[in-house]
Design a protein around this motif. Structure first.
Motif, PDB file in Angstrom:
ATOM      1  N   ALA A   1       0.830  -1.205   0.000  1.00 20.32           N
ATOM      2  CA  ALA A   1       0.000   0.000   0.000  1.00 20.32           C
ATOM      3  C   ALA A   1       0.864   1.253   0.000  1.00 20.32           C
ATOM      4  CB  ALA A   1      -0.904  -0.006   1.228  1.00 20.32           C
ATOM      5  N   SER A   2       0.507   2.214  -0.839  1.00 17.79           N
ATOM      6  CA  SER A   2       1.262   3.452  -0.953  1.00 17.79           C
ATOM      7  C   SER A   2       0.772   4.452   0.085  1.00 17.79           C
ATOM      8  CB  SER A   2       1.089   4.033  -2.358  1.00 17.79           C
ATOM      9  OG  SER A   2      -0.255   4.427  -2.557  1.00 17.79           O
ATOM     10  N   THR A   3       1.544   5.540   0.239  1.00 19.72           N
ATOM     11  CA  THR A   3       1.102   6.595   1.152  1.00 19.72           C
ATOM     12  C   THR A   3      -0.184   7.228   0.650  1.00 19.72           C
ATOM     13  OG1 THR A   3       2.608   8.126   0.012  1.00 19.72           O
ATOM     14  CG2 THR A   3       3.402   7.095   2.041  1.00 19.72           C
ATOM     15  N   ALA A   4      -0.368   7.272  -0.676  1.00 19.57           N
ATOM     16  CA  ALA A   4      -1.615   7.818  -1.218  1.00 19.57           C
ATOM     17  C   ALA A   4      -2.805   6.971  -0.775  1.00 19.57           C
ATOM     18  CB  ALA A   4      -1.548   7.882  -2.739  1.00 19.57           C
ATOM     19  N   GLN A   5      -2.625   5.647  -0.765  1.00 11.74           N
ATOM     20  CA  GLN A   5      -3.700   4.774  -0.297  1.00 11.74           C
ATOM     21  C   GLN A   5      -3.934   4.963   1.195  1.00 11.74           C
ATOM     22  OE1 GLN A   5      -1.756   1.226  -1.847  1.00 11.74           O
ATOM     23  NE2 GLN A   5      -3.507   0.827  -3.181  1.00 11.74           N
ATOM     24  N   GLY A   6      -2.842   5.139   1.951  1.00 10.67           N
ATOM     25  CA  GLY A   6      -2.976   5.391   3.379  1.00 10.67           C
ATOM     26  C   GLY A   6      -3.713   6.683   3.652  1.00 10.67           C
ATOM     27  N   PHE A   7      -3.389   7.712   2.881  1.00 13.92           N
ATOM     28  CA  PHE A   7      -4.089   8.997   2.967  1.00 13.92           C
ATOM     29  C   PHE A   7      -5.577   8.784   2.750  1.00 13.92           C
ATOM     30  CE2 PHE A   7      -5.968  12.744   1.155  1.00 13.92           C
ATOM     31  CZ  PHE A   7      -5.270  13.841   1.647  1.00 13.92           C
ATOM     32  N   GLY A   8      -5.910   8.086   1.693  1.00 16.53           N
ATOM     33  CA  GLY A   8      -7.315   7.853   1.374  1.00 16.53           C
ATOM     34  C   GLY A   8      -8.033   7.057   2.450  1.00 16.53           C
ATOM     35  N   ASN A   9      -7.360   6.035   2.988  1.00 16.92           N
ATOM     36  CA  ASN A   9      -7.984   5.216   4.027  1.00 16.92           C
ATOM     37  C   ASN A   9      -8.291   6.043   5.275  1.00 16.92           C
ATOM     38  OD1 ASN A   9      -7.826   2.934   2.422  1.00 16.92           O
ATOM     39  ND2 ASN A   9      -5.896   2.233   3.307  1.00 16.92           N
ATOM     40  N   VAL A  10      -7.335   6.889   5.673  1.00 21.21           N
ATOM     41  CA  VAL A  10      -7.533   7.713   6.869  1.00 21.21           C
ATOM     42  C   VAL A  10      -8.708   8.666   6.678  1.00 21.21           C
ATOM     43  CG1 VAL A  10      -6.526   9.574   8.253  1.00 21.21           C
ATOM     44  CG2 VAL A  10      -5.161   7.554   7.703  1.00 21.21           C
TER      45      VAL A  10
ATOM     46  N   SER B   1       5.603  14.468   4.489  1.00 22.54           N
ATOM     47  CA  SER B   1       4.603  14.210   5.513  1.00 22.54           C
ATOM     48  C   SER B   1       3.843  15.487   5.859  1.00 22.54           C
ATOM     49  CB  SER B   1       5.275  13.643   6.769  1.00 22.54           C
ATOM     50  OG  SER B   1       4.329  13.473   7.813  1.00 22.54           O
ATOM     51  N   ARG B   2       4.568  16.597   6.017  1.00 25.41           N
ATOM     52  CA  ARG B   2       3.911  17.872   6.334  1.00 25.41           C
ATOM     53  C   ARG B   2       3.002  18.315   5.202  1.00 25.41           C
ATOM     54  NH1 ARG B   2       9.221  18.876   8.282  1.00 25.41           N
ATOM     55  NH2 ARG B   2       9.736  20.009   6.365  1.00 25.41           N
ATOM     56  N   GLN B   3       3.479  18.162   3.975  1.00 25.15           N
ATOM     57  CA  GLN B   3       2.686  18.557   2.809  1.00 25.15           C
ATOM     58  C   GLN B   3       1.387  17.751   2.728  1.00 25.15           C
ATOM     59  OE1 GLN B   3       3.831  17.275  -1.295  1.00 25.15           O
ATOM     60  NE2 GLN B   3       4.121  19.466  -1.654  1.00 25.15           N
ATOM     61  N   GLU B   4       1.498  16.455   2.934  1.00 30.13           N
ATOM     62  CA  GLU B   4       0.314  15.604   2.848  1.00 30.13           C
ATOM     63  C   GLU B   4      -0.646  15.844   4.017  1.00 30.13           C
ATOM     64  OE1 GLU B   4      -0.441  12.839   0.118  1.00 30.13           O
ATOM     65  OE2 GLU B   4       0.238  14.877  -0.311  1.00 30.13           O
ATOM     66  N   LYS B   5      -0.101  16.183   5.204  1.00 27.68           N
ATOM     67  CA  LYS B   5      -0.980  16.492   6.323  1.00 27.68           C
ATOM     68  C   LYS B   5      -1.777  17.766   6.041  1.00 27.68           C
ATOM     69  CE  LYS B   5       0.450  15.880  10.573  1.00 27.68           C
ATOM     70  NZ  LYS B   5       1.093  16.116  11.911  1.00 27.68           N
ATOM     71  N   ASP B   6      -1.142  18.737   5.401  1.00 23.84           N
ATOM     72  CA  ASP B   6      -1.862  19.951   4.995  1.00 23.84           C
ATOM     73  C   ASP B   6      -2.974  19.607   4.006  1.00 23.84           C
ATOM     74  OD1 ASP B   6      -0.292  21.545   6.599  1.00 23.84           O
ATOM     75  OD2 ASP B   6       1.056  22.181   4.982  1.00 23.84           O
ATOM     76  N   SER B   7      -2.657  18.684   3.086  1.00 22.29           N
ATOM     77  CA  SER B   7      -3.669  18.262   2.113  1.00 22.29           C
ATOM     78  C   SER B   7      -4.816  17.530   2.804  1.00 22.29           C
ATOM     79  CB  SER B   7      -3.040  17.351   1.050  1.00 22.29           C
ATOM     80  OG  SER B   7      -2.105  18.058   0.264  1.00 22.29           O
ATOM     81  N   ALA B   8      -4.477  16.738   3.819  1.00 23.27           N
ATOM     82  CA  ALA B   8      -5.510  16.014   4.563  1.00 23.27           C
ATOM     83  C   ALA B   8      -6.413  16.988   5.308  1.00 23.27           C
ATOM     84  CB  ALA B   8      -4.869  15.030   5.536  1.00 23.27           C
ATOM     85  N   ARG B   9      -5.809  18.027   5.884  1.00 16.74           N
ATOM     86  CA  ARG B   9      -6.613  19.038   6.583  1.00 16.74           C
ATOM     87  C   ARG B   9      -7.577  19.717   5.613  1.00 16.74           C
ATOM     88  NH1 ARG B   9      -5.907  22.493  11.204  1.00 16.74           N
ATOM     89  NH2 ARG B   9      -7.162  24.384  10.961  1.00 16.74           N
ATOM     90  N   ALA B  10      -7.073  20.078   4.425  1.00 15.13           N
ATOM     91  CA  ALA B  10      -7.929  20.725   3.426  1.00 15.13           C
ATOM     92  C   ALA B  10      -9.044  19.786   2.983  1.00 15.13           C
ATOM     93  CB  ALA B  10      -7.091  21.164   2.227  1.00 15.13           C
TER      94      ALA B  10
END
Length: 271
Positions: free
Chosen positions: A30-39, A78-87
Motif C-alpha cells: 500500500a502506498s502513502t496515497a492509499q494510506g491517505f485515502g484510508n484515513v 509528511s507535512r505537505q500531505e498532512k496539509d492536504s488532509a486538513r484541506a
C-alpha cells in the motif's frame, strides 16, 4: 463475484491490471496515497456515524493520532500531505453540512452489500461497500463515493461511470432497503435517485462554491442497459480468461509495467 471498482478496471481501464492485482495478488505494498485515502475515509465514516463530531479540531486530533503510522519518503512530504488532509477534511465538513441542506439525509456510511445482478446470460454476484447512502427528498437512495486522488474523470465519463452505475443497480436489487426502511421500499426495492463522486482533494469551481468545497460529479439513475452490458462484458472476460492490456493514462501509475506486453519494458519479459 465482482465489485464496483473491479468492473471499472475490467471494462474501462485494463483487464490485465485487474487480473495481476486481484487474482495473481501481485499488487505492490500500500502506498502513502492509499494510506491517505484510508484515513480520510475512516474519519468521514466516524462523522457520518456520529462517532466523531462534525468539527475540524476534533477530526485533526484524530488525524494526529494515526498520521505517524503512515510512511513518507521525507519529513517535508509528511507535512505537505498532512496539509492536504486538513484541506480535504475541511471540504468534507462543508459538503457534509451542505448536502443536508439540499434535502438529503444520511442514512448509511460504509454500507456493505451483496446482491446478484442479471446481465445478459450471466447472473453476477456483486459485493462491496458504499461510502455513504442518503435518502433524497423523494425517498430514493442516493449513493456517494468519496475520492481522494488528484485527478477526476471527464463529465462524459461520469455519465457512464461503471462503479457508480453498479451501486445504483445494486440499490434496485435491494442493497439499500434496510437503510431506507418502509418509506423507501413500499413497493419492492428502493429506487436509486442518483450517485456522485465527491473529490475531497480537489476544490470546486467558483460557481459551485469555490476551493473550500469539494469538486462533485453527479450521475443520474442509469437509463437503458449500458451498465448491464458492461457487467456482461466484464463477466465474459473473467470466465473466458481474456485479460489483454489496455493502454491509457492509468499506465503511468501502474505497478505492472515490467510485466505488461503493451509497455517496452514489459515486452522484453513476456517475449
Amino acid at each position: 463475484m465482482l465489485s464496483g471498482s473491479a468492473l471499472d478496471q475490467l471494462a474501462r481501464t485494463c483487464s490485465l491490471q485487474w487480473f495481476l492485482g486481484r487474482e495473481v495478488k501481485a499488487d505492490a505494498p500500500a502506498s502513502t496515497a492509499q494510506g491517505f485515502g484510508n484515513v480520510v475515509h475512516v474519519l468521514a465514516d466516524e462523522v457520518a456515524s456520529g462517532g466523531t463530531p462534525a468539527d475540524l479540531a476534533a477530526l485533526m486530533e484524530r488525524l494526529e493520532g494515526v498520521w505517524e503510522g503512515l510512511a513518507f519518503d521525507a519529513p517535508w512530504k509528511s507535512r505537505q500531505e498532512k496539509d492536504s488532509a486538513r484541506a480535504a477534511l475541511e471540504r468534507f465538513l462543508r459538503w457534509h453540512v451542505t448536502a443536508r441542506g439540499e434535502g438529503r439525509e444520511a442514512v448509511g456510511s460504509e454500507h456493505g452489500f451483496d446482491v446478484t445482478l442479471e446481465a445478459g446470460e450471466y447472473a453476477i454476484r456483486i459485493r462491496g461497500s458504499m461510502d455513504r447512502v442518503e435518502r433524497d427528498a423523494q425517498g430514493r437512495a442516493y449513493v456517494v463515493d468519496f475520492k481522494t486522488g488528484r485527478a477526476k474523470p471527464s463529465g462524459a465519463d461520469v455519465e457512464r461511470h461503471p462503479q457508480l452505475a453498479v451501486y445504483q443497480l445494486a440499490v434496485r436489487e435491494g442493497a439499500a432497503d434496510g437503510l431506507l426502511g418502509a418509506d423507501g421500499a413500499e413497493s419492492g426495492a428502493a429506487e436509486p435517485g442518483g450517485a456522485e463522486l465527491v473529490h475531497l482533494r480537489l476544490g470546486a469551481t467558483r460557481r459551485e462554491g469555490g476551493d473550500e468545497m469539494p469538486a462533485v460529479q453527479r450521475q443520474d439513475p442509469p437509463d437503458g442497459d449500458w451498465a448491464g452490458e458492461l457487467l456482461a462484458e466484464a463477466a465474459g472476460r473473467v470466465l473466458d480468461e481474456r485479460f489483454a492490456p489496455s493502454t491509457g493514462a492509468h499506465c503511468g501509475n501502474c505497478a505492472f509495467r515490467s510485466a505488461c506486453s503493451a509497455q517496452p519494458e514489459g515486452r522484453h519479459v513476456v517475449e
